[in-house]
Design a protein around this motif. Structure first.
Motif, PDB file in Angstrom:
ATOM      1  N   ILE A   1       1.570   6.825  -6.735  1.00  0.00           N
ATOM      2  CA  ILE A   1       0.488   7.751  -7.082  1.00  0.00           C
ATOM      3  C   ILE A   1       0.908   9.193  -6.817  1.00  0.00           C
ATOM      4  N   SER A   2       1.551   9.431  -5.666  1.00  0.00           N
ATOM      5  CA  SER A   2       2.013  10.782  -5.338  1.00  0.00           C
ATOM      6  C   SER A   2       3.056  11.267  -6.336  1.00  0.00           C
TER       7      SER A   2
ATOM      8  N   CYS B   1       0.832  -1.215   0.000  1.00  0.00           N
ATOM      9  CA  CYS B   1       0.000   0.000   0.000  1.00  0.00           C
ATOM     10  C   CYS B   1       0.864   1.262   0.000  1.00  0.00           C
ATOM     11  N   ILE B   2       1.919   1.256   0.807  1.00  0.00           N
ATOM     12  CA  ILE B   2       2.811   2.421   0.853  1.00  0.00           C
ATOM     13  C   ILE B   2       3.469   2.642  -0.506  1.00  0.00           C
TER      14      ILE B   2
ATOM     15  N   VAL C   1       2.287   1.753  -3.462  1.00  0.00           N
ATOM     16  CA  VAL C   1       1.279   2.266  -4.398  1.00  0.00           C
ATOM     17  C   VAL C   1       1.013   3.746  -4.154  1.00  0.00           C
ATOM     18  N   LEU C   2       0.898   4.137  -2.877  1.00  0.00           N
ATOM     19  CA  LEU C   2       0.657   5.547  -2.553  1.00  0.00           C
ATOM     20  C   LEU C   2       1.820   6.425  -3.000  1.00  0.00           C
TER      21      LEU C   2
END
Length: 366
Positions: free
Chosen positions: A114-115, A107-108, A110-111
Motif C-alpha cells: 500500500i505504501s 499484514c506487513i 500488505v502495508l
C-alpha cells in the motif's frame, strides 16, 4: 623312526612340491596369455569395462506399476491448504505462534505494498501537477526550461553567445501574438487600464505602445547594446482573479538580480510597462486577467485556425537588464508580488499556476 616311515613322509612332501610347481606354472601361463604383443597402437587401447553394457544391470527408468498393472501417481492423495500451515505434532502454543507470525508477515507485506503504490501515485500526481502548473501563470521568453540548463548566457564583448536564439524566440512569440490579435480583431478593442473586457469585446494589449522602443526588434531586443531584454506573459486560464481593491488595475511584478559571490542585490532593472505608483516594479494589466474563451455575438465559442477554442490573449511585460560589466554570474528571481503598497491582495496562494521564475544569468566580460 623306521625306514618305511621315512619313505612315506618323503612321498608326501614330493607330492606337495609337485602340486605347488603345477600351480605356479599355471599362473605364469595365464599371465603370459593375458599380455600379448600388438603390432599397432589402436590394438593397445584399454577397454573401459565400466562402459561395457551389462545385461544384468537393473533398469530404474521404467514406470511404477501398481498392483492392477496401472501407473500410480506419486501423490495419490491431494495436499490440502491446512496441511501446509498446520502440523498436528505442534502444541497449541506453537500453533498459535505460527499463525500469529504468518498473519504479522502478511499484514506487513500488505502495508508495504500500500505504501509503495501510494508513493508511486504521489509521484505521478506531483509530476502531473507540475506540468499543469507550468502551463499556467508566469511564462518566460526565452523559455529556459526547454534548454539543457537553466542559464541565460550573454557575451558582453562580441555579443554572440545565444543572442540569435534568444532574440529569435522573443520575435517569434510576438509575431504569433500579433497574428492572434489580427485573427480575433472583430472581438477586441483598445481599453484604458481601468476598463474591463465584456462578453463580446476583449481588451487589446498594444505591443508597440506598451513595450516601447527600448526592447524592440530594432535593437535586437536589447542584446546589441549590452542590456538584454526578457519577455514575460501571464497565462491564466484557471479563472483566477486577484482580490484587489477596485481602484487597483495592475498585477505587481518584481525581479531581483543578486551577485552569486556576495549578498549584493542590484536593482538595475527596467520594466515595460511599469507599475504607475512604483517604477521599480513591473505590471500586468488586470483587464486581461483571467484569459477566457472568446465568443462571437451569438454566444458561440470562436475557433482558432488550428481548430482549438480561442482564448483571450495574456498580458505581456518586458524586463530590461542592466548590470556592472565587471561582475557575474547573477541569480535572477522574477515573480508576482502581493504586498506592494496600494496593490495588496491575499489570494495569491490559491493560484494553481506558476507565480515565479528563477534562473542564472552569466555575462561573459572577457
Amino acid at each position: 623312526m623306521c625306514m618305511s616311515d621315512l619313505k612315506i613322509f618323503g612321498n608326501v612332501v614330493g607330492k606337495f612340491a609337485r602340486e605347488a610347481l603345477i600351480v605356479t606354472d599355471g599362473q605364469m601361463a595365464a599371465a603370459t596369455l593375458r599380455y600379448e604383443r600388438v603390432s599397432d597402437a589402436q590394438g593397445a587401447t584399454v577397454i573401459d569395462h565400466v562402459s561395457v553394457y551389462n545385461p544384468e544391470q537393473i533398469d530404474d527408468t521404467a514406470a511404477i506399476i501398481g498392483r492392477n498393472g496401472e501407473i500410480e501417481s506419486a501423490f495419490s492423495d491431494p495436499i490440502s491448504f491446512r496441511e501446509i500451515f498446520y502440523d498436528p505434532r505442534l502444541s497449541p502454543k506453537q500453533q498459535k505462534f505460527c499463525i500469529a507470525t504468518i498473519l504479522t508477515v502478511a499484514c506487513i507485506t500488505v502495508l508495504m505494498l500500500i505504501s509503495l503504490f501510494a508513493g508511486f501515485g504521489k509521484v505521478l500526481f506531483d509530476i502531473t501537477a507540475s506540468e499543469q502548473r507550468a502551463k499556467h501563470g508566469l511564462l518566460m521568453i526565452p523559455d529556459l526550461r526547454t534548454r539543457p540548463i537553466n542559464v541565460l548566457f550573454y557575451n558582453t564583448v562580441n555579443k554572440t553567445a545565444n543572442i540569435e536564439d534568444y532574440a529569435k524566440e522573443i520575435d517569434e512569440y510576438l509575431n504569433q501574438y500579433r497574428d492572434s490579435q489580427d485573427y480575433m480583431r472583430t472581438y477586441v478593442r483598445r481599453c484604458s487600464p481601468g476598463e474591463r473586457s465584456d462578453d463580446n469585446l476583449w481588451c487589446l494589449f498594444d505591443i508597440e505602445r506598451e513595450l516601447g522602443k527600448a526592447c524592440s526588434k530594432d535593437n535586437n531586443y536589447g542584446y546589441d547594446e549590452g542590456k538584454p531584454c526578457i519577455l514575460f506573459a501571464f497565462e491564466d486560464r484557471l479563472n483566477w482573479v486577484p482580490n484587489m481593491q477596485p481602484s487597483s488595475h495592475h498585477l505587481p511584478f518584481l525581479c531581483r538580480m543578486q551577485y552569486q559571490f556576495s549578498s549584493n542585490v542590484f536593482a538595475n532593472i527596467s520594466y515595460f510597462p511599469s507599475l504607475p505608483t512604483s517604477p521599480r516594479n513591473g505590471a500586468f494589466y488586470l483587464n486581461q486577467i483571467p484569459s477566457r474563451t472568446v465568443k462571437d455575438f451569438d454566444g458561440k465559442e470562436v475557433v482558432e485556425r488550428d481548430g482549438d477554442i480561442m482564448y483571450s490573449l495574456p498580458p505581456l511585460l518586458m524586463v530590461k537588464l542592466s548590470f556592472p560589466k565587471e561582475l557575474g554570474p547573477f541569480t535572477i528571481d522574477c515573480r508576482i508580488k502581493d504586498n506592494v503598497k496600494g496593490h495588496e491582495f491575499s489570494n495569491l496562494n490559491t493560484f494553481k499556476g506558476q507565480i515565479g521564475v528563477s534562473f542564472d544569468f552569466m555575462p561573459n566580460t572577457s
